[in-house]
Design a protein around this motif. Structure first.
Motif, short mmCIF file in Angstrom:
data_model
loop_
_atom_site.label_atom_id
_atom_site.label_comp_id
_atom_site.label_asym_id
_atom_site.label_seq_id
_atom_site.Cartn_x
_atom_site.Cartn_y
_atom_site.Cartn_z
N UNK A 165 -16.34 35.53 38.39
CA UNK A 165 -16.68 35.08 37.22
C UNK A 165 -15.65 35.35 36.02
N UNK A 166 -14.47 35.98 36.24
CA UNK A 166 -13.78 36.44 35.48
C UNK A 166 -12.62 35.19 35.37
N UNK A 167 -12.68 34.09 36.16
CA UNK A 167 -11.88 33.00 36.23
C UNK A 167 -12.41 32.16 34.97
N UNK A 168 -13.71 32.19 34.48
CA UNK A 168 -14.13 31.44 33.34
C UNK A 168 -13.07 31.59 32.17
N UNK A 169 -13.00 32.71 31.56
CA UNK A 169 -12.14 32.56 30.42
C UNK A 169 -10.64 32.16 30.62
N UNK A 170 -10.24 32.54 31.94
CA UNK A 170 -8.67 32.16 32.05
C UNK A 170 -8.67 30.84 32.12
N UNK A 171 -9.72 29.86 32.79
CA UNK A 171 -9.49 28.61 32.75
C UNK A 171 -9.71 27.90 31.21
N UNK A 228 -23.30 27.27 45.84
CA UNK A 228 -24.59 28.11 46.47
C UNK A 228 -23.82 29.00 47.49
N UNK A 229 -24.66 30.06 47.65
CA UNK A 229 -23.97 31.06 48.73
C UNK A 229 -24.70 30.67 49.95
N UNK A 230 -24.68 31.50 51.12
CA UNK A 230 -25.16 31.09 52.36
C UNK A 230 -26.52 31.50 52.45
N UNK A 231 -27.09 32.42 51.46
CA UNK A 231 -28.65 32.72 51.47
C UNK A 231 -29.14 31.85 50.17
N UNK A 232 -28.45 30.88 49.77
CA UNK A 232 -29.34 29.87 48.94
C UNK A 232 -29.17 30.17 47.28
N UNK A 233 -28.40 31.41 47.06
CA UNK A 233 -28.57 31.73 45.68
C UNK A 233 -27.29 31.07 44.76
N UNK A 234 -27.29 31.02 43.54
CA UNK A 234 -25.86 30.22 42.74
C UNK A 234 -24.81 31.10 42.93
N UNK A 235 -23.72 30.55 43.11
CA UNK A 235 -22.39 31.25 43.41
C UNK A 235 -21.40 31.23 42.12
N UNK A 236 -21.61 32.14 41.59
CA UNK A 236 -20.58 32.05 40.10
C UNK A 236 -19.19 32.33 40.95
N UNK A 237 -18.31 31.63 39.79
CA UNK A 237 -18.23 31.23 38.50
C UNK A 237 -19.03 29.58 38.54
N UNK A 244 -20.58 23.57 31.40
CA UNK A 244 -19.56 23.46 30.47
C UNK A 244 -18.59 22.47 30.65
N UNK A 245 -18.42 21.98 31.90
CA UNK A 245 -17.43 20.53 32.29
C UNK A 245 -17.80 19.47 31.57
N UNK A 246 -16.48 18.83 31.29
CA UNK A 246 -16.76 17.42 30.96
C UNK A 246 -17.10 16.53 31.90
N UNK A 247 -16.88 16.77 33.30
CA UNK A 247 -17.19 16.00 34.47
C UNK A 247 -17.44 16.85 35.49
N UNK A 248 -18.60 16.51 36.27
CA UNK A 248 -19.13 17.46 37.06
C UNK A 248 -19.68 16.27 38.53
N UNK A 249 -18.93 16.76 39.68
CA UNK A 249 -19.24 15.91 41.12
C UNK A 249 -20.10 16.87 41.88
N UNK A 250 -21.01 16.84 42.13
CA UNK A 250 -21.89 17.85 43.12
C UNK A 250 -22.15 16.95 44.21
N UNK A 251 -21.36 17.37 45.23
CA UNK A 251 -21.36 16.70 46.56
C UNK A 251 -22.54 17.46 47.61
#
Length: 205
Positions: free
Chosen positions: A101-107, A124-133, A140-147
């Protein structure tokens, strides 16, 4: 006549996100965008996480064996230093989830300085949960591609991946699914793609 102070400031960059489960083609899409930028004469920095040792550390390699040069780094401070070391137009970050998660302010800082950023990784993690960041970046992105990948049972769109029991060890089974650990790295020998119907961690037959 004095310059307009607003006009003289380099405009902020933009954030692009490539997200999805394992085997969804995220790395290939990142490579495609980097190659297009390079052809256009854009100055690009490609960063990978040194935890990923599936290939040469100086490259990003997809599950199908395609690769591009990259700078392997292990922590946020090194990433920030590399990104600010030269006047890059584009910074592309592979396997962004490993930086945490500390990557967010750096980006955010890289973008504020005027460079575009592409972050690519597991949302997503291997157990189905959200994988931050990644979920935060998607918000917060201008463009999101979810594959999506392809479910290996029924062939439908797979938004999940799960770990095969043979991959489990006493140590890895005690780790959080979001732990930054080498157990998250692997291919078809360790993980499978699953649609929502067939997703059941720990119950692979």
């Amino acid at each position: 006549m004095p310059l307009n102070p607003v006009a003289s400031v380099r405009p902020a960059g933009r954030l692009e996100v490539i997200a999805g489960p394992m085997f969804s083609g995220k790395s290939e899409e990142l490579m495609r965008r980097v190659r297009r930028a390079t052809i256009a004469g854009i100055k690009v920095l490609v960063i990978s996480h040194s935890l990923d040792t599936r290939s040469e550390l100086s490259t990003i390699t997809s599950h199908i064996g395609v690769n591009i040069p990259a700078v392997p780094l292990s922590d946020i401070d090194s990433l920030a230093e590399a990104a600010h070391g030269e006047d890059y137009d584009l910074v592309a970050i592979d396997e962004a989830q490993f930086f945490g998660p500390d990557l967010v302010p750096v980006v955010g800082d890289i973008i504020a300085r005027g460079a575009d950023v592409i972050v690519e990784g597991l949302c997503v993690t291997f157990d189905g949960g959200p994988f931050e960041p990644m979920p935060t970046f998607m918000a917060i992105a201008e463009d999101v591609l979810k594959l999506t990948a392809v479910c290996t049972i029924c062939g439908r769109d797979a938004v999940f991946h799960q770990r095969l029991p043979a991959r489990e060890s006493k140590e890895s089974s005690q780790l959080s699914a979001t732990a930054i650990d080498a157990s998250h790295i692997g291919g078809l020998e360790s993980y499978v793609a699953r649609c929502r119907t067939h997703f059941s961690p720990g119950a692979i037959k």
